[in-house]
Motif scaffolding. Sequence first.
Motif, PDB file in Angstrom:
ATOM      1  N   GLN A  28     189.940  31.006  28.512  1.00 18.53           N
ATOM      2  CA  GLN A  28     190.280  29.718  29.351  1.00 18.53           C
ATOM      3  C   GLN A  28     189.123  28.941  29.530  1.00 18.53           C
ATOM      4  OE1 GLN A  28     192.540  31.564  32.600  1.00 18.53           O
ATOM      5  NE2 GLN A  28     194.551  31.832  31.330  1.00 18.53           N
ATOM      6  N   GLY A  29     188.161  28.813  28.743  1.00 19.70           N
ATOM      7  CA  GLY A  29     187.062  27.721  28.635  1.00 19.70           C
ATOM      8  C   GLY A  29     185.975  28.077  29.582  1.00 19.70           C
ATOM      9  N   HIS A  30     185.710  29.693  29.823  1.00 15.55           N
ATOM     10  CA  HIS A  30     184.656  30.132  30.619  1.00 15.55           C
ATOM     11  C   HIS A  30     184.378  31.520  30.397  1.00 15.55           C
ATOM     12  CE1 HIS A  30     187.672  31.096  33.531  1.00 15.55           C
ATOM     13  NE2 HIS A  30     187.078  32.182  34.021  1.00 15.55           N
ATOM     14  N   VAL A  31     183.225  32.052  30.942  1.00 13.03           N
ATOM     15  CA  VAL A  31     182.908  33.366  30.803  1.00 13.03           C
ATOM     16  C   VAL A  31     183.652  34.093  32.019  1.00 13.03           C
ATOM     17  CG1 VAL A  31     181.355  35.387  30.995  1.00 13.03           C
ATOM     18  CG2 VAL A  31     180.875  33.185  29.395  1.00 13.03           C
ATOM     19  N   ALA A  32     184.612  35.181  31.589  1.00 14.01           N
ATOM     20  CA  ALA A  32     185.309  35.654  32.805  1.00 14.01           C
ATOM     21  C   ALA A  32     184.599  36.888  33.441  1.00 14.01           C
ATOM     22  CB  ALA A  32     186.885  35.777  32.179  1.00 14.01           C
ATOM     23  N   ALA A  33     183.997  37.634  32.546  1.00 11.72           N
ATOM     24  CA  ALA A  33     183.337  38.748  32.969  1.00 11.72           C
ATOM     25  C   ALA A  33     182.189  39.104  31.892  1.00 11.72           C
ATOM     26  CB  ALA A  33     184.181  40.132  32.746  1.00 11.72           C
ATOM     27  N   ALA A  34     180.962  39.671  32.542  1.00 14.90           N
ATOM     28  CA  ALA A  34     179.956  39.940  31.748  1.00 14.90           C
ATOM     29  C   ALA A  34     179.255  41.149  32.197  1.00 14.90           C
ATOM     30  CB  ALA A  34     179.006  38.669  31.458  1.00 14.90           C
ATOM     31  N   ARG A  35     178.447  42.068  31.451  1.00 12.79           N
ATOM     32  CA  ARG A  35     177.561  42.812  31.644  1.00 12.79           C
ATOM     33  C   ARG A  35     176.136  42.650  30.785  1.00 12.79           C
ATOM     34  NH1 ARG A  35     180.937  43.346  34.832  1.00 12.79           N
ATOM     35  NH2 ARG A  35     182.013  45.287  35.800  1.00 12.79           N
ATOM     36  N   PHE A  36     175.025  42.886  31.495  1.00 10.49           N
ATOM     37  CA  PHE A  36     173.792  42.660  31.015  1.00 10.49           C
ATOM     38  C   PHE A  36     172.827  43.822  31.558  1.00 10.49           C
ATOM     39  CE2 PHE A  36     169.400  41.438  30.705  1.00 10.49           C
ATOM     40  CZ  PHE A  36     169.248  40.921  29.530  1.00 10.49           C
ATOM     41  N   GLU A  37     172.436  44.646  30.639  1.00  6.96           N
ATOM     42  CA  GLU A  37     171.225  45.691  31.033  1.00  6.96           C
ATOM     43  C   GLU A  37     170.151  45.797  30.217  1.00  6.96           C
ATOM     44  OE1 GLU A  37     173.627  49.154  30.719  1.00  6.96           O
ATOM     45  OE2 GLU A  37     174.966  48.662  32.224  1.00  6.96           O
ATOM     46  N   ILE A  38     169.031  45.849  30.634  1.00  8.68           N
ATOM     47  CA  ILE A  38     167.638  46.134  30.080  1.00  8.68           C
ATOM     48  C   ILE A  38     167.761  47.604  29.459  1.00  8.68           C
ATOM     49  CG2 ILE A  38     165.223  46.377  30.236  1.00  8.68           C
ATOM     50  CD1 ILE A  38     166.379  43.347  30.309  1.00  8.68           C
ATOM     51  N   ARG A  39     167.727  47.690  28.070  1.00  9.62           N
ATOM     52  CA  ARG A  39     168.259  49.125  27.518  1.00  9.62           C
ATOM     53  C   ARG A  39     167.590  49.044  26.171  1.00  9.62           C
ATOM     54  NH1 ARG A  39     171.610  53.160  28.434  1.00  9.62           N
ATOM     55  NH2 ARG A  39     172.226  52.099  30.098  1.00  9.62           N
ATOM     56  N   SER A  40     166.474  49.724  25.849  1.00  5.12           N
ATOM     57  CA  SER A  40     165.525  49.859  24.801  1.00  5.12           C
ATOM     58  C   SER A  40     166.627  50.791  23.896  1.00  5.12           C
ATOM     59  CB  SER A  40     164.097  50.203  24.910  1.00  5.12           C
ATOM     60  OG  SER A  40     163.903  51.056  25.593  1.00  5.12           O
ATOM     61  N   ARG A  41     167.218  51.739  24.485  1.00  5.11           N
ATOM     62  CA  ARG A  41     167.742  52.813  23.655  1.00  5.11           C
ATOM     63  C   ARG A  41     169.186  53.274  24.361  1.00  5.11           C
ATOM     64  NH1 ARG A  41     163.406  57.757  23.364  1.00  5.11           N
ATOM     65  NH2 ARG A  41     162.327  55.821  22.866  1.00  5.11           N
ATOM     66  N   GLY A  42     169.842  53.965  23.634  1.00 13.22           N
ATOM     67  CA  GLY A  42     171.222  54.596  24.438  1.00 13.22           C
ATOM     68  C   GLY A  42     172.198  53.506  24.340  1.00 13.22           C
ATOM     69  N   HIS A  43     172.145  52.476  23.363  1.00 14.98           N
ATOM     70  CA  HIS A  43     172.987  51.277  23.281  1.00 14.98           C
ATOM     71  C   HIS A  43     174.435  52.030  22.773  1.00 14.98           C
ATOM     72  CE1 HIS A  43     170.499  48.214  23.749  1.00 14.98           C
ATOM     73  NE2 HIS A  43     169.863  48.204  22.578  1.00 14.98           N
ATOM     74  N   ALA A  44     174.671  53.273  21.658  1.00 13.10           N
ATOM     75  CA  ALA A  44     175.772  53.683  21.341  1.00 13.10           C
ATOM     76  C   ALA A  44     176.484  54.362  22.632  1.00 13.10           C
ATOM     77  CB  ALA A  44     175.369  54.643  20.377  1.00 13.10           C
ATOM     78  N   GLU A  45     175.976  54.833  23.551  1.00 17.01           N
ATOM     79  CA  GLU A  45     176.479  55.595  24.658  1.00 17.01           C
ATOM     80  C   GLU A  45     177.060  54.862  25.674  1.00 17.01           C
ATOM     81  OE1 GLU A  45     173.834  58.392  22.550  1.00 17.01           O
ATOM     82  OE2 GLU A  45     173.529  56.432  23.571  1.00 17.01           O
ATOM     83  N   ARG A  46     176.499  53.526  25.708  1.00 20.91           N
ATOM     84  CA  ARG A  46     176.678  52.769  26.979  1.00 20.91           C
ATOM     85  C   ARG A  46     177.814  51.617  26.385  1.00 20.91           C
ATOM     86  NH1 ARG A  46     178.643  51.298  31.141  1.00 20.91           N
ATOM     87  NH2 ARG A  46     177.803  49.565  32.467  1.00 20.91           N
ATOM     88  N   LEU A  47     177.749  51.281  25.226  1.00 22.61           N
ATOM     89  CA  LEU A  47     178.690  50.005  24.681  1.00 22.61           C
ATOM     90  C   LEU A  47     180.006  50.224  25.087  1.00 22.61           C
ATOM     91  CD1 LEU A  47     178.466  47.195  23.438  1.00 22.61           C
ATOM     92  CD2 LEU A  47     178.670  48.265  21.198  1.00 22.61           C
ATOM     93  N   MET A  48     180.651  51.035  24.537  1.00 20.98           N
ATOM     94  CA  MET A  48     182.245  51.285  24.734  1.00 20.98           C
ATOM     95  C   MET A  48     182.594  51.131  26.246  1.00 20.98           C
ATOM     96  SD  MET A  48     183.380  50.787  21.735  1.00 20.98           S
ATOM     97  CE  MET A  48     185.188  50.824  22.360  1.00 20.98           C
TER      98      MET A  48
END
Length: 238
Positions: A28-48
């Motif tokens: 609806q024309g805008h970002v409705a929700a977002a998450r941002f984390e400093i993370r150099s590893r562990g992307h696979a565990e956290r993404l879903m």
Amino acid sequence: MTPDSSSGPTVLALDTSGSAGSAAVFRQGHVAAARFEIRSRGHAERLMPMIAEVLEEAATSYQDITRLAVTVGPGSFTGVRVGLATARALALGLECPLLCLDSFALLAEQAREARSGDEDTDTPLAVLIDSRRGDVFLRCYAASGAPLGSPEGCSPDALLARLPRGPLRLAGDGAERALALPELAEQPYRFVETARHCDARSLAHWAARPSATDDSLAAAPLYLRAPDVSRPREASAQ
């Protein structure tokens, strides 16, 4: 709940290409929700789990998504693969388009969003991404936003010769390290803090544009050097 096409696309955007991870829902024309984390590893565990969080916050189901967006690197080999594999699987399951943008272009987009004043509109941009192997991935852009040459890997010693002369804006997580180099410290360079890491919010905005479907890259990793892997002993002995 069904998508409302009259209000534009509903985008799920993902980035795990570098030293941060993020997800965003645009609807609806805008970002409705977002998450941002400093993370150099562990992307696979956290993404879903991160995806589940932004969908819940945006009151959006998987079936509402009409576009997926993901970065293709360069950056962390593992992170790029995790993001692409997840986005491909979701796009296939949801039968919706997958739009891809490289990390250079996304960081350049974030730097343009942060521009202010006449000086910035006339100043070129250099995006420097930390390779985690002592060098940086580099791509430069004219003040107009047009790329200046191809992306490349660059050693710290060669940076000054590769960068445009005169005032310059720097983006990416390799920029601050570059500014600490004695030969660059006295140059008229300015670091764009909000374009340090790729952010799925900006990726979602890009993917919602009508032009994004034409500008999208192939859903394949952008590597500027070979993966650091050990060859089997028997193979290396041949």
